[in-house]
Scaffold this motif. Structure first.
Motif, PDB file in Angstrom:
ATOM      1  N   HIS A  94       0.835  -1.213   0.000  1.00  0.00           N
ATOM      2  CA  HIS A  94       0.000   0.000   0.000  1.00  0.00           C
ATOM      3  C   HIS A  94       0.866   1.258   0.000  1.00  0.00           C
ATOM      4  N   GLU A 151      -6.291   9.918  -7.533  1.00  0.00           N
ATOM      5  CA  GLU A 151      -6.042   8.586  -6.967  1.00  0.00           C
ATOM      6  C   GLU A 151      -5.629   8.674  -5.502  1.00  0.00           C
ATOM      7  N   HIS A 155      -6.617  10.967  -3.491  1.00  0.00           N
ATOM      8  CA  HIS A 155      -7.869  11.280  -2.790  1.00  0.00           C
ATOM      9  C   HIS A 155      -8.707  10.016  -2.605  1.00  0.00           C
ATOM     10  N   ARG A 156      -8.755   9.150  -3.625  1.00  0.00           N
ATOM     11  CA  ARG A 156      -9.530   7.918  -3.544  1.00  0.00           C
ATOM     12  C   ARG A 156      -8.972   6.995  -2.448  1.00  0.00           C
ATOM     13  N   ILE A 157      -7.666   6.869  -2.390  1.00  0.00           N
ATOM     14  CA  ILE A 157      -7.039   6.003  -1.385  1.00  0.00           C
ATOM     15  C   ILE A 157      -7.369   6.491   0.020  1.00  0.00           C
ATOM     16  N   THR A 207      -9.863   8.434   0.899  1.00  0.00           N
ATOM     17  CA  THR A 207     -11.304   8.309   1.153  1.00  0.00           C
ATOM     18  C   THR A 207     -11.647   6.886   1.584  1.00  0.00           C
ATOM     19  N   ASN A 208     -11.067   5.900   0.909  1.00  0.00           N
ATOM     20  CA  ASN A 208     -11.284   4.503   1.300  1.00  0.00           C
ATOM     21  C   ASN A 208     -10.783   4.251   2.720  1.00  0.00           C
ATOM     22  N   ALA A 209      -9.630   4.826   3.021  1.00  0.00           N
ATOM     23  CA  ALA A 209      -9.066   4.649   4.365  1.00  0.00           C
ATOM     24  C   ALA A 209      -9.941   5.292   5.433  1.00  0.00           C
ATOM     25  N   ASN A 210     -10.669   6.327   5.071  1.00  0.00           N
ATOM     26  CA  ASN A 210     -11.572   6.987   6.018  1.00  0.00           C
ATOM     27  C   ASN A 210     -12.662   6.059   6.543  1.00  0.00           C
ATOM     28  N   HIS A 211     -12.919   4.965   5.819  1.00  0.00           N
ATOM     29  CA  HIS A 211     -13.945   4.016   6.254  1.00  0.00           C
ATOM     30  C   HIS A 211     -13.585   3.362   7.587  1.00  0.00           C
ATOM     31  N   LYS A 248     -15.794   4.239  10.632  1.00  0.00           N
ATOM     32  CA  LYS A 248     -16.997   3.487  10.989  1.00  0.00           C
ATOM     33  C   LYS A 248     -16.663   2.294  11.875  1.00  0.00           C
TER      34      LYS A 248
END
Length: 296
Positions: free
Chosen positions: A249, A264, A266-268, A270-274, A277
């Protein structure tokens, strides 16, 4: 209940405080090879006295081992050899497979509960111990089928008193999962700290720029190498796999960074922000004294 605690640092000391406060441990005897820690533990009232291992466990109703995992295997065998038929032994090691394998054929195996209370700080020693360390945290018990009903009931009472939630896992699954959620984070902190220290040799002002983000990220790098080096060694297979995936990673992130691919990156992130939850879900748990079957 007469309780012997082997290892009087953060984990053993904090357990002593809360078990005494709850009235569950009426007499507390410690076993501690570090003379300074032994003296300080008595001064703080963590234990009533410190004794040699055989003396401490011979009269105990409950024995808790809270020492580095490379020492637990040897010490457990000595403890099981020395205890009466009614004494229950609980360990707190951060790896489970090697520990369970070391004592699997011992005639008193059913008096032992393989546990891992998931709690701690970056501090160590008797002065690091405090009340409430374990509250609302998760405890893992492995190979419950090899522990007697009496032993499991004792463990349930102990961890309920500490206000922990207990789940059950296979020792191999335990070691695999903690490699990702615990051991990898410690490696990351240690090596981030080392990276910055190396840079600081040439850039003397770098620590003037270090803010709270850096401090919180490398907090775990202050943890005791005496405790963590044996953990890494015992869980080398699964930790190595976790590191390979982590490095992959990092390499992907570096590639997109060098390409200036903001979308890209930003996408990585954003996914990590999950992960938010997941962490928020940790606050919505079963009652601490509830035993939960792990389906993994």
């Amino acid at each position: 209940m007469k309780t012997a605690i082997i290892g009087l640092g953060l984990i053993g000391g904090s357990m002593a405080i809360d078990l005494r406060k709850a009235g569950l441990a009426t007499t507390l005897v410690g076993v501690e090879k570090n003379e300074g820690n032994a003296t300080r533990a008595v001064e703080r009232g963590l234990v009533d006295k410190v004794a040699e291992l055989e003396e401490a466990v011979a009269q105990a109703d409950l024995v808790i081992t809270a020492i580095p995992v490379n020492a637990i295997k040897t010490v457990l065998l000595k403890v099981l050899d020395a205890i009466p038929a009614t004494t229950i032994v609980i360990d707190t090691g951060s790896t489970k497979s090697m520990i369970c394998k070391a004592i699997e054929h011992h005639p008193k195996r059913n008096q032992f509960v393989a546990a891992h209370p998931l709690a701690g700080t970056e501090n160590s020693g008797p002065d690091a111990a405090f009340s409430g360390l374990f509250a609302q945290k998760t405890n893992i018990i492995c190979e419950r089928e090899k522990s007697s009903e009496v032993a499991l009931n004792m463990a349930a009472e102990i961890f309920s008193t500490l206000k922990m939630r207990t789940i059950f896992m296979d020792p191999v699954e335990h070691d695999k999962h903690v490699a990702y959620v615990s051991h990898l984070s410690h490696v990351s902190a240690f090596l981030l700290g080392q990276t910055v220290l190396d840079i600081e040799k040439d850039e003397k002002n770098i620590f003037n720029l270090a803010g709270s983000g850096f401090a919180s990220t490398v907090r775990l790098a202050k943890s005791s190498p005496d405790m963590w080096a044996p953990i890494f060694e015992q869980n080398a297979e699964y930790l190595s796999q976790a590191l390979l995936e982590y490095i992959m990673h990092l390499q992907k992130f570096q590639y997109h960074l060098m390409k200036r691919d903001v979308n890209e990156l930003h996408r990585i992130m954003t996914n990590a922000n999950h992960i938010r939850k997941v962490l928020e879900g940790m606050d919505v748990r079963e009652k601490p004294n509830q035993l939960v079957e792990n389906k993994t």
